[in-house]
Motif scaffolding. Sequence first.
Motif, short mmCIF file in Angstrom:
data_model
loop_
_atom_site.label_atom_id
_atom_site.label_comp_id
_atom_site.label_asym_id
_atom_site.label_seq_id
_atom_site.Cartn_x
_atom_site.Cartn_y
_atom_site.Cartn_z
N GLU A 80 3.87 7.29 0.40
CA GLU A 80 3.20 8.40 1.18
C GLU A 80 1.92 8.87 0.36
OE1 GLU A 80 3.47 11.83 3.70
OE2 GLU A 80 4.44 9.81 3.51
N GLU A 84 -2.34 4.07 7.97
CA GLU A 84 -2.10 4.16 9.29
C GLU A 84 -3.06 4.04 10.31
OE1 GLU A 84 0.60 7.56 9.72
OE2 GLU A 84 2.25 6.73 8.75
N SER A 98 -2.92 -4.69 2.55
CA SER A 98 -2.12 -3.69 1.58
C SER A 98 -1.46 -4.42 0.37
CB SER A 98 -1.27 -2.77 2.30
OG SER A 98 -0.53 -2.06 1.39
N ILE A 155 4.22 1.02 2.55
CA ILE A 155 3.11 1.90 2.59
C ILE A 155 3.77 3.34 1.96
CG2 ILE A 155 1.28 3.21 3.47
CD1 ILE A 155 0.89 0.15 3.48
N HIS A 194 -3.72 8.95 0.90
CA HIS A 194 -2.44 9.33 1.38
C HIS A 194 -2.13 8.34 2.43
CE1 HIS A 194 -0.18 11.76 4.76
NE2 HIS A 194 0.47 12.13 3.79
N ARG A 195 -0.96 8.21 2.95
CA ARG A 195 -0.41 7.30 3.67
C ARG A 195 -1.07 6.98 5.11
NH1 ARG A 195 4.84 5.11 4.59
NH2 ARG A 195 5.28 4.38 6.80
#
Length: 469
Positions: A279, A261, A272, A277, A256-257
């Motif tokens: 979801e 974060e 990344s 980025i 998941h995002r």
Amino acid sequence: MLNPVTTAFETQLRAILPETAFKADPTPYLTEPRGRWTGQGFVVAPASTQKVAAVVRACADAKIGIVPYGGGTGLVGGQLQYDGPPPVILSLERMNQIRDIYPSENVLVCDAGVILANVQKAAEDVDRLFPLSLASEGSARIGGLLATNAGGVNVLRYGNARAQCLGLEVVRPDGTIWHGLTRLHKDNTGYDLRNLMIGAEGTLGIITGAALKLSPRPVGIGAAMMAVPSPDAALALLALARTQLGDGISAFEIIHRQSFEFLAEVGPEIKSPFAEIPEWCVLIDVGLAAGLAPNEALEALFVAAFDADLVTDGAVAQSHAQRTAFWHIRESIPEANRRIGSISSHDISVPLSAIPTFITRGAEALAALGAFRINCFGHLGDGNLHYNVFPMPGLTRADYEAARPQVKRVVHDLVHQMAGSVSAEHGIGRLKVDDLAKYGDPAKLEMLRAIKKALDPDGIMNPGAVVRL
């Protein structure tokens, strides 16, 4: 602090074991990775199965509890006892030898104290693969991994630890040794004692040796990260990948995002593969037979998935370094989670088709309790999610201590309602004994207790773990 009875017993053990078997400072053995509990007891580290048996016999005679200790990486408190009479902490760290390797049979026999990474290296040295792989493989030991039936990232293709073991050597609660270290693939001579001991978390005996299955090393290895619009799309992508790649899929992870974060907030530093980025994204790892190019296979999968509106972006590793970088992202998530500090962490599984509904309903149920950050990631291919709940920015888990039981109850109640498991791969330990009693089938609990009473009538093996008598 040790009571006088335990101190006297330590003196008794010094007549059985050499001085090198005793640890002057037990502190490293009395804590667990999340820092939630502190254990008690004194530590002994026998160097042979016979010495383990001698310690267990002495403990049985004195009715003193034993806590088997592998690498100490468990997350449910199975490796430490924090209440009741102080136990003997029996570490397998000095039993660390590869006993035999049979490449033509695809079998490796080793002591229970061998570190997983060393088993992987021994297999690689004879051009074989031991596929059990997880974040703690540099410190987790084979005995503990089998005792908890560990999972990891390759369960989709190779199965849990249980599926990678042929035979065991086990010291029973009375100190006798079960010589079950067979290399046979077929043996229908009575109850399957091997599978009884695997996953028992040291409550029925101490694993001292194992015969492990090896696999051929895949020739074409590759990985890709693909952005998906939703968990539903991720499941559809998994089905498409199985159609196109068959058994070549080694791992299929969902991220998941929130993971990205957290990594940006506290590290470890990662790069990344996405300009923006997403979801949700998935990490796909493949190992293909000779003659099949993994890059081409993954690129073809991406094209088909893009045409079906299942992916919006993606990157296929073009080198070993890029594949390693993709996996570095996935393997860094637990460390980022640790640095943030979770309110409540959950190792759960639900049927594959129920995963999107669980994710939606879980977020709604937690929102009704208050404001949280949820980091959901894990092994989508086998239905195992790490569903962890965190403080909002500027707060710490200490600010939510009162809410922690409610958070855990909401998540576990939902898992149970959806025919899932509140312990997918970490075991029960001491942390989840009440959960097993609450959510477990009554007939199953009765059988578990009957087995415990039959094999360990004095209750000395890892007392307080898994089931209460």
